[in-house]
Write a protein that holds these residues in place. Structure first.
Motif, mmCIF file in Angstrom:
data_model
loop_
_atom_site.group_PDB
_atom_site.id
_atom_site.type_symbol
_atom_site.label_atom_id
_atom_site.label_comp_id
_atom_site.label_asym_id
_atom_site.label_seq_id
_atom_site.Cartn_x
_atom_site.Cartn_y
_atom_site.Cartn_z
ATOM 1 N N ASP A 137 0.839 -1.208 0.000
ATOM 2 C CA ASP A 137 0.000 0.000 0.000
ATOM 3 C C ASP A 137 0.874 1.257 0.000
ATOM 4 N N VAL A 138 1.954 1.234 0.801
ATOM 5 C CA VAL A 138 2.843 2.402 0.858
ATOM 6 C C VAL A 138 3.527 2.592 -0.493
ATOM 7 N N GLN A 139 4.005 1.499 -1.075
ATOM 8 C CA GLN A 139 4.707 1.616 -2.359
ATOM 9 C C GLN A 139 3.772 2.006 -3.502
ATOM 10 N N ILE A 140 2.520 1.544 -3.442
ATOM 11 C CA ILE A 140 1.543 1.955 -4.456
ATOM 12 C C ILE A 140 1.258 3.454 -4.305
ATOM 13 N N ALA A 141 1.174 3.917 -3.062
ATOM 14 C CA ALA A 141 0.937 5.349 -2.828
ATOM 15 C C ALA A 141 2.110 6.182 -3.346
ATOM 16 N N LEU A 142 3.337 5.692 -3.171
ATOM 17 C CA LEU A 142 4.508 6.435 -3.648
ATOM 18 C C LEU A 142 4.533 6.449 -5.183
ATOM 19 N N GLY A 143 4.202 5.303 -5.802
ATOM 20 C CA GLY A 143 4.010 5.267 -7.256
ATOM 21 C C GLY A 143 5.260 5.146 -8.101
ATOM 22 N N ALA A 144 6.331 4.539 -7.573
ATOM 23 C CA ALA A 144 7.546 4.331 -8.384
ATOM 24 C C ALA A 144 7.265 3.313 -9.487
ATOM 25 N N ASP A 145 8.089 3.309 -10.526
ATOM 26 C CA ASP A 145 7.901 2.373 -11.648
ATOM 27 C C ASP A 145 8.026 0.918 -11.193
ATOM 28 N N ILE A 146 8.978 0.674 -10.262
ATOM 29 C CA ILE A 146 9.192 -0.686 -9.754
ATOM 30 C C ILE A 146 9.057 -0.670 -8.235
ATOM 31 N N ALA A 147 8.279 -1.618 -7.710
ATOM 32 C CA ALA A 147 8.154 -1.816 -6.267
ATOM 33 C C ALA A 147 8.782 -3.168 -5.923
ATOM 34 N N MET A 148 9.112 -3.353 -4.649
ATOM 35 C CA MET A 148 9.774 -4.597 -4.225
ATOM 36 C C MET A 148 8.913 -5.335 -3.207
ATOM 37 N N ALA A 149 8.931 -6.677 -3.287
ATOM 38 C CA ALA A 149 8.212 -7.507 -2.320
ATOM 39 C C ALA A 149 8.793 -7.291 -0.918
ATOM 40 N N PHE A 150 7.950 -7.447 0.100
ATOM 41 C CA PHE A 150 8.393 -7.267 1.486
ATOM 42 C C PHE A 150 9.056 -8.561 1.957
ATOM 43 N N ASP A 151 10.269 -8.446 2.457
ATOM 44 C CA ASP A 151 11.012 -9.644 2.862
ATOM 45 C C ASP A 151 11.625 -9.472 4.246
ATOM 46 N N GLU A 152 11.970 -10.604 4.858
ATOM 47 C CA GLU A 152 12.712 -10.529 6.118
ATOM 48 C C GLU A 152 14.195 -10.606 5.788
ATOM 49 N N CYS A 153 14.983 -9.739 6.391
ATOM 50 C CA CYS A 153 16.427 -9.758 6.187
ATOM 51 C C CYS A 153 17.043 -10.391 7.421
ATOM 52 N N VAL A 154 17.582 -11.574 7.235
ATOM 53 C CA VAL A 154 18.125 -12.323 8.367
ATOM 54 C C VAL A 154 19.436 -11.680 8.817
ATOM 55 N N GLU A 155 19.722 -11.766 10.121
ATOM 56 C CA GLU A 155 20.969 -11.196 10.645
ATOM 57 C C GLU A 155 22.167 -11.990 10.112
ATOM 58 N N THR A 156 23.354 -11.383 10.149
ATOM 59 C CA THR A 156 24.565 -12.054 9.662
ATOM 60 C C THR A 156 25.596 -12.131 10.775
ATOM 61 N N PRO A 157 26.256 -13.258 10.995
ATOM 62 C CA PRO A 157 25.976 -14.535 10.343
ATOM 63 C C PRO A 157 24.762 -15.215 10.964
ATOM 64 N N ALA A 158 24.125 -16.067 10.194
ATOM 65 C CA ALA A 158 22.971 -16.818 10.690
ATOM 66 C C ALA A 158 23.165 -18.289 10.334
ATOM 67 N N SER A 159 22.702 -19.163 11.202
ATOM 68 C CA SER A 159 22.832 -20.602 10.957
ATOM 69 C C SER A 159 21.941 -21.007 9.785
ATOM 70 N N TRP A 160 22.193 -22.206 9.252
ATOM 71 C CA TRP A 160 21.377 -22.729 8.155
ATOM 72 C C TRP A 160 19.908 -22.814 8.593
ATOM 73 N N GLU A 161 19.686 -23.323 9.813
ATOM 74 C CA GLU A 161 18.308 -23.499 10.303
ATOM 75 C C GLU A 161 17.593 -22.150 10.399
ATOM 76 N N ARG A 162 18.290 -21.182 10.984
ATOM 77 C CA ARG A 162 17.700 -19.843 11.144
ATOM 78 C C ARG A 162 17.431 -19.199 9.774
ATOM 79 N N THR A 163 18.374 -19.384 8.842
ATOM 80 C CA THR A 163 18.220 -18.807 7.512
ATOM 81 C C THR A 163 17.042 -19.454 6.786
ATOM 82 N N LYS A 164 16.895 -20.762 6.952
ATOM 83 C CA LYS A 164 15.786 -21.475 6.285
ATOM 84 C C LYS A 164 14.438 -21.003 6.829
#
Ligand code: ZN
Length: 382
Positions: A137-164
């Motif tokens: 909704d925020v990105q549609i309101a801003l109206g840029a040509d390309i919007a990005m999906a909302f994702d979780e950014c895992v901390e670094t370093p992270a274990s395989w289990e945590r990353t999965k």
């Protein structure tokens, strides 16, 4: 029309010379996108952005940060004023990130649930909630040509289990972003702002530093059928060989006829390397952030990149330009001695000129890479 992407030539290295047509204009790829955090590429005025690069064609696409604009001045205010392009006086392509990276890196007291993220503003401590639907909704309101999906950014370093586990959340959120965007993107009257066209939403591949998870993430996102794909969660402190390997492994799995975007990279030699591997789009705060710290990029006669710290005393009486081969407005007019003086004296002009040179350096690097890819022997059809 939302987005049209054409690969004009694929070199033997895998690098692609392409053309990305967006509502606000055509972007020649591979491209570097300057970051305009709060609807401003820090210390560089929009008119100057339009003149950068040796060909003088300027920055063809810039970023704005959803998290920052949501907090200040607010996406609803920007929508009332006609969208982010009109608000900032920029009539060329733009991309907004999802806010995910900033929520995870800047805000305080985050609480992640399957529904979204509750966080406190880094500005005033106020409480907010971002879900995939809200980010759309925020990105549609801003109206840029390309919007990005909302994702979780895992901390670094992270274990395989945590990353999965984190990647699973990113996939669920990518589907929700996709569905909400598809259902709502046409509702805002952006047909005027976007010249009769619509926004496009890119998916983001995660999976940390684990090749098997990157593969799973790429496959899952390709199933969702986005018009373009980003590779996220890199350049967060891992060794450079790991960044390169994760990019190479992921590129193999992404559709060849869609744009591929590596987020948040890197030094000038890195953007050149990744472009030649087949990355079409990159962004980074480095040229402007380094410029504000007095760190300037220049090229040796052999083509290698050097980093020059302009505050060093050795430049106090140096009448030469930052880079004798650079054709930017700063190198054509000002000496190292003057730039050192501005920096040491804390003059705002120094931050601006340093940023302009560095951005020009990045854009000129990509102009050269595009020319090399256009002339390279074509990859044999397998
Ligand atoms: Zn220059």
């Amino acid at each position: 029309m939302a987005l049209q992407f054409e690969v004009l030539r694929t070199a033997g290295s895998g690098g692609r010379r392409g053309r990305l047509a967006l509502p606000h204009g055509v972007v020649e790829t591979p491209v570097f996108m300057p970051v305009g955090t709060a609807a401003s590429v820090k210390a560089v005025e929009q008119g100057v952005l339009e003149t950068l690069g040796d060909e003088g064609s300027g920055a063809k696409i810039i970023l704005a940060n959803t998290y920052h604009l949501y907090l200040r001045p607010g996406h609803e205010l920007i929508a009332r004023l006609g969208g982010v392009h009109k608000f900032m006086g920029w009539d060329q392509p733009m991309l907004t990130d999802s806010g995910g990276f900033q929520v995870f890196s800047l805000s305080e007291l985050r609480k992640v649930t399957p529904d979204g993220v509750e966080f406190r503003s880094h500005l005033d401590g106020s409480r907010h909630f971002f879900s995939p639907e809200h980010s759309m909704d925020v990105q549609i309101a801003l109206g840029a040509d390309i919007a990005m999906a909302f994702d979780e950014c895992v901390e670094t370093p992270a274990s395989w289990e945590r990353t999965k586990e984190s990647m699973g959340l990113t996939h669920a959120w990518a589907q929700r972003s996709h569905d909400h965007f598809a259902a709502n993107a046409h509702r805002v009257p952006w047909h005027e702002v976007l010249n009769g066209a619509t926004q496009s939403l890119f998916g983001i591949v995660q999976g940390g530093m684990y090749a098997d998870l990157r593969k799973e993430s790429a496959e899952r996102l390709v199933e969702m059928d986005f018009p373009g794909y980003a590779i996220g969660g890199l350049a967060v402190g891992e060794p450079r060989e790991v960044t390169r390997e994760m990019i190479a492994r992921t590129l193999e799995l992404l559709p060849k006829d869609k744009p591929r975007y590596v987020m948040g990279v890197g030094y000038p030699d890195e953007i050149e390397e990744y472009a030649k591997m087949g990355v079409d789009m990159m962004d980074c705060v480095l040229p402007t952030r380094a410029g504000r710290h007095g760190l300037l990029f220049a090229r040796e006669a052999d083509g290698s990149v050097v980093r020059m710290n302009i505050k060093r005393k050795e430049y106090a009486e140096d009448q030469g330009p930052i880079d004798a081969a650079c054709r930017c407005m700063v190198c054509r007019r000002y000496s190292r001695a003057y730039l050192r003086h501005l920096f040491v004296a804390g003059e705002p002009l120094g931050l601006s000129l340093n940023s302009i040179h560095n951005l020009h350096f990045y854009l000129a690097t990509m102009e050269r890479v595009r020319a090399e890819l256009a002339n390279a022997a074509e990859r044999a059809v397998l």
